[in-house]
Design an enzyme around this catalytic site. Structure first.
Site: not given
Ligand SMILES: NC(=O)c1ccc[n+]([C@@H]2O[C@H](COP(=O)([O-])OP(=O)(O)OC[C@H]3O[C@@H](n4cnc5c(N)ncnc54)[C@H](OP(=O)(O)O)[C@@H]3O)[C@@H](O)[C@H]2O)c1
Length: 347
Positions: A29, A33-34, A36-38, A66, A71, A99, A132
């Site tokens: 329940g 939020p749909a 999040g910030l990575g 997230d 990290y 995680k 993780h």
């Molecule tokens: N559970 C897991 O195993 C796992 C694995 C990988 C990732 N993650 C999580 O997922 C998050 C996101 O994944 P990710 O960092 O791999 O990839 P992502 O969010 O697909 O890509 C991030 C990149 O996209 C750019 N970006 C974002 N919004 C933008 C926009 N509106 N216009 C232009 N560029 C944009 C960002 O650059 P700028 O900073 O220049 O905007 C950044 O370098 C991670 O930070 C982490 O929290 C979890």
């Protein structure tokens, strides 16, 4: 107990109202939020830059973070959160995920590791705590994709269940509101759903237009598990070691670019809009205020058309970007062995 301040939080003038951001209602329940910030900075973005982005993102209306111990920045994020709480942000208005890293699967390590994340984040509880990866296979941060740990093992369900029992204990202890999985396939989830006392509330998985994982996406939905989508814009700035010549680039796809142009947004925003509208919770990472604000605005702005959604459904390339090679446990394996592609758990 850290006090929650009973003052309204001073949002930026151009902030999005968090109440307008769609929510995913979990089986408990609770409303997540749909978007999040990575917070994974990888080799490129320092802990301080990530912490600054957390502050900025919350001031423009994000309420979902997230995080993960691996990290290496939870202590800086915690300091940022403390400042925000002093400025009137209320803990109950925030969704924070962390995680358990792969080297902490041992029964004695799970609760201690969660407590460490709580200490670093300066929180009393987490909204979600995820395993993780389903493997206890550890590698040093930043290592080459060719490196393998001599102690690496395949997925062993009995061992994973011991880890999961401790995850369940975290809920009983009140340290964690929800537990979940990440990088977990259907065969592994089936076993967990059979044996869990507390079932996973979320599964964090790679999801972007070129990697839609329709089978897993539908499976988790049918089980009442909310899909959180990582790398939602196709991780365009990931390090070279995580790139292969066959990888495709979502934000250069003509369908994505065309929709983005018509809607008047960056292709990354088109990916985020699609993700939320499809039903996953994307967690885009950005340290650029204009970009993270655009991603959030994209989610509350008018929807993509049904035609757009169909067109994006048609560009899936089954292109997994985060292949996980470093977690393999035998010589002569390929990364596909981590993902149980033939429907059975690889040994
Ligand atoms: N559970 C897991 O195993 C796992 C694995 C990988 C990732 N993650 C999580 O997922 C998050 C996101 O994944 P990710 O960092 O791999 O990839 P992502 O969010 O697909 O890509 C991030 C990149 O996209 C750019 N970006 C974002 N919004 C933008 C926009 N509106 N216009 C232009 N560029 C944009 C960002 O650059 P700028 O900073 O220049 O905007 C950044 O370098 C991670 O930070 C982490 O929290 C979890």
């Amino acid at each position: 107990m850290r006090p929650s301040v009973d003052r309204s939080f001073a949002a930026a003038q151009d902030a999005v109202d968090p109440a307008l951001v769609p929510k995913r209602i979990l089986y408990t329940g609770a409303a997540m939020p749909a978007i999040g910030l990575g917070t994974f900075g990888s080799d490129r973005v320092s802990a301080d830059e990530i912490a600054e982005a957390v502050k900025g993102a919350i001031s423009v209306g994000y309420r979902h973070l997230d995080c993960a111990s691996v990290y290496g920045n939870e202590h800086r994020i915690g300091a940022a959160l403390r400042e925000l709480f002093h400025c009137g942000l209320r803990r109950q208005d925030l969704w924070v995920t962390s995680k358990l890293w792969n080297d902490k699967h041992a029964e004695d390590d799970v609760i201690a590791s969660c407590r460490q994340s709580l200490t670093d984040l300066q929180l009393d509880y987490l909204d979600a705590y995820l395993v993780h990866w389903p493997f206890p296979n550890f590698h040093p941060p930043g290592c080459s994709v060719e490196s393998r740990s001599p102690d690496a093992r395949p997925y062993i369900h009995d061992n994973f269940l011991k880890t999961w029992r401790q995850m369940e204990n975290l809920v009983d202890l009140g340290l964690v509101r929800h537990i979940g999985t990440s990088n977990t396939t259907i065969p592994k989830l089936r076993l967990l759903l059979r044996d869990a006392r507390i079932k996973p509330a979320v599964n964090e998985m790679e999801l972007h237009p070129h990697f839609q994982q329709p089978e897993l996406f539908e499976f988790v939905g049918a089980q009442g598990i909310a899909p959180i989508g990582y790398s939602p814009v196709g991780s365009p700035n990931r390090p070279g070691r995580d790139r292969t010549p066959l990888d495709t680039v979502d934000i250069e796809d003509p369908v994505i670019a065309g929709i983005a142009q018509r809607v008047g947004v960056h292709p990354a925003v088109a990916c985020i809009k699609w993700a939320v509208q499809r039903g996953q919770a994307p967690i885009p990472q950005s340290t650029n205020r204009g970009n993270y604000l655009a991603n959030l605005r994209g989610v509350v702005a008018g929807p993509l058309t049904g035609e757009d959604m169909c067109a994006i459904a048609g560009i899936d390339r089954n292109c997994r970007l985060i292949k996980g090679q470093v977690f393999l446990w035998k010589d002569n394996q390929t990364w596909e062995d981590l993902w149980d592609l033939n429907g059975a758990i690889s040994q």
